[in-house]
Design a protein around this motif. Structure first.
Motif, PDB file in Angstrom:
ATOM      1  N   ASN A  28       0.812  -1.212   0.000  1.00 26.89           N
ATOM      2  CA  ASN A  28       0.000   0.000   0.000  1.00 26.89           C
ATOM      3  C   ASN A  28       0.851   1.269   0.000  1.00 26.89           C
ATOM      4  OD1 ASN A  28      -3.008  -0.580   0.113  1.00 26.89           O
ATOM      5  ND2 ASN A  28      -2.181  -2.061   1.554  1.00 26.89           N
ATOM      6  N   TYR A  42      -8.763 -18.721   5.280  1.00 24.23           N
ATOM      7  CA  TYR A  42      -9.893 -17.791   5.194  1.00 24.23           C
ATOM      8  C   TYR A  42     -11.148 -18.518   4.706  1.00 24.23           C
ATOM      9  CZ  TYR A  42      -8.469 -12.931   6.125  1.00 24.23           C
ATOM     10  OH  TYR A  42      -8.131 -11.742   6.716  1.00 24.23           O
ATOM     11  N   ASP A  89      -0.097 -10.580  -0.204  1.00 23.26           N
ATOM     12  CA  ASP A  89       1.226 -10.485   0.429  1.00 23.26           C
ATOM     13  C   ASP A  89       1.284 -11.385   1.671  1.00 23.26           C
ATOM     14  OD1 ASP A  89      -0.568  -8.819   1.806  1.00 23.26           O
ATOM     15  OD2 ASP A  89       0.878  -7.199   2.101  1.00 23.26           O
ATOM     16  N   ARG A  90       0.163 -11.423   2.410  1.00 21.91           N
ATOM     17  CA  ARG A  90       0.098 -12.300   3.593  1.00 21.91           C
ATOM     18  C   ARG A  90       0.204 -13.757   3.165  1.00 21.91           C
ATOM     19  NH1 ARG A  90      -5.349 -11.070   6.608  1.00 21.91           N
ATOM     20  NH2 ARG A  90      -4.471 -12.587   8.067  1.00 21.91           N
TER      21      ARG A  90
HETATM   22  C1  LIG Z   1      -3.752  -6.254   5.231  1.00 21.79           C
HETATM   23  C2  LIG Z   1      -3.133  -5.547   4.051  1.00 21.79           C
HETATM   24  C3  LIG Z   1      -3.785  -4.183   3.892  1.00 21.79           C
HETATM   25  C4  LIG Z   1      -1.622  -5.364   4.325  1.00 21.79           C
HETATM   26  O1  LIG Z   1      -1.059  -4.579   3.297  1.00 21.79           O
HETATM   27  P1  LIG Z   1       0.380  -3.863   3.421  1.00 21.79           P
HETATM   28  O2  LIG Z   1       0.522  -3.307   4.794  1.00 21.79           O
HETATM   29  O3  LIG Z   1       1.412  -4.937   3.190  1.00 21.79           O
HETATM   30  O4  LIG Z   1       0.417  -2.828   2.357  1.00 21.79           O
HETATM   31  C5  LIG Z   1      -3.265  -6.408   2.754  1.00 21.79           C
HETATM   32  O5  LIG Z   1      -2.751  -7.676   2.968  1.00 21.79           O
HETATM   33  C6  LIG Z   1      -4.712  -6.508   2.301  1.00 21.79           C
HETATM   34  O6  LIG Z   1      -5.232  -5.631   1.655  1.00 21.79           O
HETATM   35  N1  LIG Z   1      -5.392  -7.620   2.672  1.00 21.79           N
HETATM   36  C7  LIG Z   1      -6.779  -7.872   2.306  1.00 21.79           C
HETATM   37  C8  LIG Z   1      -7.620  -8.061   3.531  1.00 21.79           C
HETATM   38  C9  LIG Z   1      -7.275  -9.315   4.320  1.00 21.79           C
HETATM   39  O7  LIG Z   1      -6.136  -9.847   4.246  1.00 21.79           O
HETATM   40  O8  LIG Z   1      -8.171  -9.802   5.029  1.00 21.79           O
END
Ligand SMILES: CC(C)(COP(=O)(O)O)[C@@H](O)C(=O)NCCC(=O)O
Ligand SMILES: Nc1ncnc2c1ncn2[C@@H]1O[C@H](COP(=O)(O)OP(=O)(O)O)[C@@H](O)[C@H]1O
Ligand SMILES: [K+]
Length: 249
Positions: free
Chosen positions: A9, A93, A102-103
């Motif tokens: 982000n 999930y 990324d996670r």
């Molecule tokens: C949680 C996050 C915003 C982390 O993003 P980052 O801090 O790496 O930019 C990203 O993994 C995301 O948009 N996830 C989608 C929602 C979720 O994982 O439930």
């Protein structure tokens, strides 16, 4: 050469690795698509044969970057897609597509590296935590605001919290009680992050056993690494997962 990109982000992290041994020959961090293309051109790396990318940005933004890269270089950009299972790890999930990519890539890579239960903490714009058991079952995780978000919320929602980037940097020389606003905010936010990391390690010890691996990644991982002697900082964790998700055909 393989070009790898991780679009968070806040920042786009990129690196170029050699195809035969994956040794990094160039890399950087860019705050816009344009800055990224400029950095790539300046790096002087030619013969990019393959490009893989992970993005947590909107579809439009991700596609605009893909087009920019494909226009600038003679490559097709492969974008990591959500999956229910990868390299023996099962997405935890209820709707697997909603887990941040990324996670997902970091937790898959974490489990592959550890070969046992692991806790993966990614400290970027948001701070995320994911738990994977020894069998490769992703238990789920947590999302909390990271340093950039905590800082900007305090600045935008108060009248008198104002300081520049230099002061922010200076403030983190130590974590003693702050004697000016920048110190009070920056140190307060780091202590929030550290408390979160401690809680997550306690939880992981209970749910995964206290021999589980603890991996830290993301731009602010260094700020919390002293919380646990067990925590290992792996700046490339998302890239390791990206290679698993998008292997060269
Ligand atoms: C949680 C996050 C915003 C982390 O993003 P980052 O801090 O790496 O930019 C990203 O993994 C995301 O948009 N996830 C989608 C929602 C979720 O994982 O439930
Ligand atoms: N070289 C760097 N350039 C800019 N920010 C950096 C750098 N290294 C670490 N950071 C820190 O990294 C954080 C952003 O982390 P990052 O993991 O890139 O976030 P995201 O994945 O959400 O874009 C910022 O708080 C910033 O302070
Ligand atoms: K993150």
């Amino acid at each position: 050469m393989i070009l790898e990109l991780d679009c968070g982000n806040s920042l786009i992290k990129w690196r170029v690795v050699r195809r035969h041994d994956l040794v990094t020959v160039a890399g950087g961090v860019a705050d816009s698509d344009q800055a990224l293309l400029t950095q790539l051109r300046a790096s002087g790396v030619v013969d990019i044969h393959y490009c893989r990318m992970v993005s947590v940005r909107s579809e439009q933004e991700t596609d605009a970057l893909r087009v920019g890269l494909e226009t600038a270089f003679p490559v097709t950009v492969h974008i990591a897609a959500p999956a229910t299972e990868l390299s023996g790890v099962v997405n935890g999930y209820r709707e697997y597509q909603r887990l941040g990519m990324d996670r997902w890539l970091a937790l898959v890579a974490g489990h592959c590296l550890a070969g046992r239960g692991c806790l993966v903490l990614d400290l970027g714009t948001a701070v995320t935590s994911d738990l994977v058991d020894a069998a490769g079952k992703h238990l789920g995780g947590y999302i909390a605001p990271g340093m950039p978000l905590m800082r900007s919320q305090l600045r935008t929602h108060t009248r008198r919290i104002r300081y520049g980037d230099d002061a922010a940097h200076e403030a983190l020389q130590n974590l003693l009680p702050g004697q000016e606003t920048s110190e009070a905010v920056e140190r307060g936010c780091v202590l929030m992050l550290r408390g979160f990391v401690r809680e997550q390690i306690d939880l992981a010890n209970r749910l995964l056993g206290d021999d589980c691996a603890v991996y830290l990644t993301g731009g602010d991982a260094e700020l919390v690494k002293d919380e646990s002697a067990r925590a290992v900082v792996l700046p490339d964790l998302v890239f390791l997962g990206l290679a698993l998700a998008c292997p060269i055909e």
